[in-house]
Enzyme design. Structure first.
Site, short mmCIF file in Angstrom:
data_model
loop_
_atom_site.label_atom_id
_atom_site.label_comp_id
_atom_site.label_asym_id
_atom_site.label_seq_id
_atom_site.Cartn_x
_atom_site.Cartn_y
_atom_site.Cartn_z
N ARG A 137 -6.41 11.13 -6.09
CA ARG A 137 -7.66 10.40 -5.89
C ARG A 137 -8.85 11.35 -5.99
O ARG A 137 -9.88 11.01 -6.58
CB ARG A 137 -7.64 9.72 -4.52
CG ARG A 137 -8.77 8.73 -4.32
CD ARG A 137 -8.65 8.13 -2.93
NE ARG A 137 -9.72 7.23 -2.60
CZ ARG A 137 -10.97 7.60 -2.38
NH1 ARG A 137 -11.33 8.86 -2.51
NH2 ARG A 137 -11.88 6.69 -2.06
N TYR A 179 -14.75 -12.45 -0.52
CA TYR A 179 -15.50 -11.22 -0.83
C TYR A 179 -16.68 -11.51 -1.77
O TYR A 179 -17.75 -10.92 -1.65
CB TYR A 179 -14.58 -10.18 -1.47
CG TYR A 179 -13.56 -9.61 -0.50
CD1 TYR A 179 -13.86 -8.50 0.28
CD2 TYR A 179 -12.30 -10.18 -0.35
CE1 TYR A 179 -12.93 -7.98 1.17
CE2 TYR A 179 -11.37 -9.67 0.53
CZ TYR A 179 -11.69 -8.56 1.30
OH TYR A 179 -10.78 -8.06 2.19
N ARG A 188 0.82 -1.23 0.00
CA ARG A 188 0.00 0.00 0.00
C ARG A 188 0.85 1.27 0.00
O ARG A 188 0.45 2.27 0.59
CB ARG A 188 -0.97 0.04 1.19
CG ARG A 188 -2.08 -0.99 1.14
CD ARG A 188 -3.27 -0.47 0.33
NE ARG A 188 -4.23 -1.56 0.14
CZ ARG A 188 -5.32 -1.72 0.88
NH1 ARG A 188 -5.62 -0.89 1.82
NH2 ARG A 188 -6.14 -2.74 0.63
N ARG A 194 -3.46 6.51 1.12
CA ARG A 194 -4.02 7.73 1.71
C ARG A 194 -3.11 8.44 2.70
O ARG A 194 -3.38 9.57 3.07
CB ARG A 194 -5.37 7.40 2.38
CG ARG A 194 -6.48 7.18 1.37
CD ARG A 194 -7.67 6.50 2.00
NE ARG A 194 -7.31 5.13 2.35
CZ ARG A 194 -8.14 4.24 2.88
NH1 ARG A 194 -9.39 4.59 3.14
NH2 ARG A 194 -7.75 3.02 3.15
N ASP A 199 -6.75 -3.09 -7.65
CA ASP A 199 -7.29 -3.74 -6.45
C ASP A 199 -7.59 -5.20 -6.76
O ASP A 199 -7.91 -5.54 -7.89
CB ASP A 199 -8.56 -3.03 -5.96
CG ASP A 199 -8.87 -3.42 -4.52
OD1 ASP A 199 -8.30 -2.79 -3.61
OD2 ASP A 199 -9.65 -4.37 -4.31
#
Ligand SMILES: Cc1c2[nH]c(c1CCC(=O)O)Cc1[nH]c(c(CCC(=O)O)c1C)Cc1[nH]c(c(CCC(=O)O)c1C)Cc1[nH]c(c(C)c1CCC(=O)O)C2
Length: 350
Positions: free
Chosen positions: A44, A158, A31, A35, A81
């Site tokens: 973003r 998921y 990552r 953020r 992703d």
């Protein structure tokens, strides 16, 4: 064309993956585009939302390059992703701000049959390949380009639950109640992942990594069937098509099952989460080849002498064999970029 012998790799990450022990381990961070970086947040915002960022090659390449420019990591990981694969198979996918991913679900034979075939994924995923082509041109020559996908078990958790977090219970229930349907989901994701990663390699990925974030919730035979075997199949198929491509496998929280994982799957490197001690992993896992990891991501928030001490301890523990320095899991949004710089300085400067 005559067959040429494979040249010895020159990039540090590729040398470690080829089994070389280096005086300074190459370093990158899960990552690393994220953020915690103000420049990521700005790009973003420009993209509008997370999925638009993933599917806009110029912007996805830009955020991939940001941590390379700022920190000079030895590797860049494609910005995308693991949940793009279910979307490319025809499932709905969206992200709820502050909560995480949401998907339509697949739990019945009819829903499984309604998904697209593995070969159809390129229609949706073509922009990802374009991102890789841009990165191949723009990365510094010493930086290795890593492509990735989720491992089938993690992606399936998921797809079955329709959401993430600590909710693998629906996938466990389906595998116990209707193993054939669950196996069908695993098989489809396995095939789609082979197709997807082959295309990533053809677009310029020099290494691929399989993220099995929820491998730790599988026990016994289930671990063999759903973590080990799909990973083995994907690696065998990739090596068949692209014999020189190194693969990093990350069966997160596998614990004792990290032992022998590289041999059983054909992975060139096993990535370790921070729940295992580096000294233990050096003895039991690194004996089979390169390992990656495993600093606790919390140090990127707290910093200080504890970060320096723990970084040095991990470097020392793995110093007798091939090692890629990394965190044990992704860096969190509350991390301080100064602590990332301190970690890199500690790894490279002693
Ligand atoms: C389980 C998983 C996912 N995605 C991924 C995993 C496996 C690794 C892991 O266990 O973390 C993998 C992933 N996700 C992302 C990457 C890009 C490459 C990298 O920098 O490592 C990679 C390799 C970007 C991302 N993927 C996501 C973000 C944050 C989205 C944002 O910018 O709002 C990023 C940078 C969103 C995402 N994507 C996913 C979740 C659960 C979330 C929400 C959680 C969160 O918000 O942090 C699914």
């Amino acid at each position: 064309m005559t067959a040429m012998p494979t040249p010895r790799p020159t990039k540090t990450l590729l040398r470690a993956l080829a089994g070389e022990r280096l005086p300074t381990p190459p370093i990158w961070m899960m990552r690393q585009a994220g953020r915690y970086l103000p420049e990521y947040r700005a790009t973003r915002a420009q993209a509008g939302d997370f999925l638009s960022l993933c599917y806009t090659p110029d912007l996805a390449a830009e955020v991939t390059l940001q941590p390379i420019r700022r920190f000079g990591f030895d590797a860049a990981i494609l910005f995308a992703d693991i949940l793009l694969i279910p979307q490319a198979l025809g499932m709905d996918l969206w992200f709820v701000t502050g909560e995480g991913p949401r998907l339509s679900t697949v739990t019945t034979p009819a829903e499984l049959a309604a998904l697209k075939p593995a070969g159809a994924v390129h229609e949706t995923l073509a922009p990802v390949y374009e991102t890789l082509r841009i990165l191949s041109r723009e990365l510094p020559r010493e930086t290795t380009l890593i492509g990735f996908a989720g491992a089938p078990w993690t992606v399936a958790t998921y797809m079955v639950a329709g959401r993430g977090g600590l909710e693998q219970a629906p996938a466990h229930a389906l595998k116990d109640q209707d193993r054939a349907t669950f196996q069908g989901i695993i098989d489809l994701v396995t095939e789609a992942t082979i197709t997807y990663l082959s295309a990533q390699i053809e677009a310029g990925a020099e290494v691929v990594k399989l993220f099995d974030s929820w491998a730790g919730s599988l026990r016994g035979q289930d671990f063999d069937d759903f973590a080990l075997e799909p990973t083995r199949r994907i690696i065998a198929a990739l090596k068949d098509r692209h014999p020189d491509i190194p693969v990093i496998a990350f069966p997160r929280e596998a614990g004792e099952r990290y032992v022998g994982f590289a041999r059983a799957t054909g992975a060139n490197c096993v990535a370790l989460d921070n729940s295992v001690a580096a000294e233990w992993a050096a003895e039991h896992v690194q004996k089979d080849g390169c390992v990656q990891g495993n600093l606790a991501p919390g140090h990127m928030v707290t910093g200080g002498q504890a970060l320096v001490d723990e970084t040095r301890r991990i470097v020392a523990a793995f110093s007798n064999g091939p090692h890629i320095f990394n965190l044990g899991h992704g860096i969190t949004p509350d991390a301080n970029p100064d602590n990332v710089a301190l970690m890199i300085q500690t790894v490279r400067g002693g």
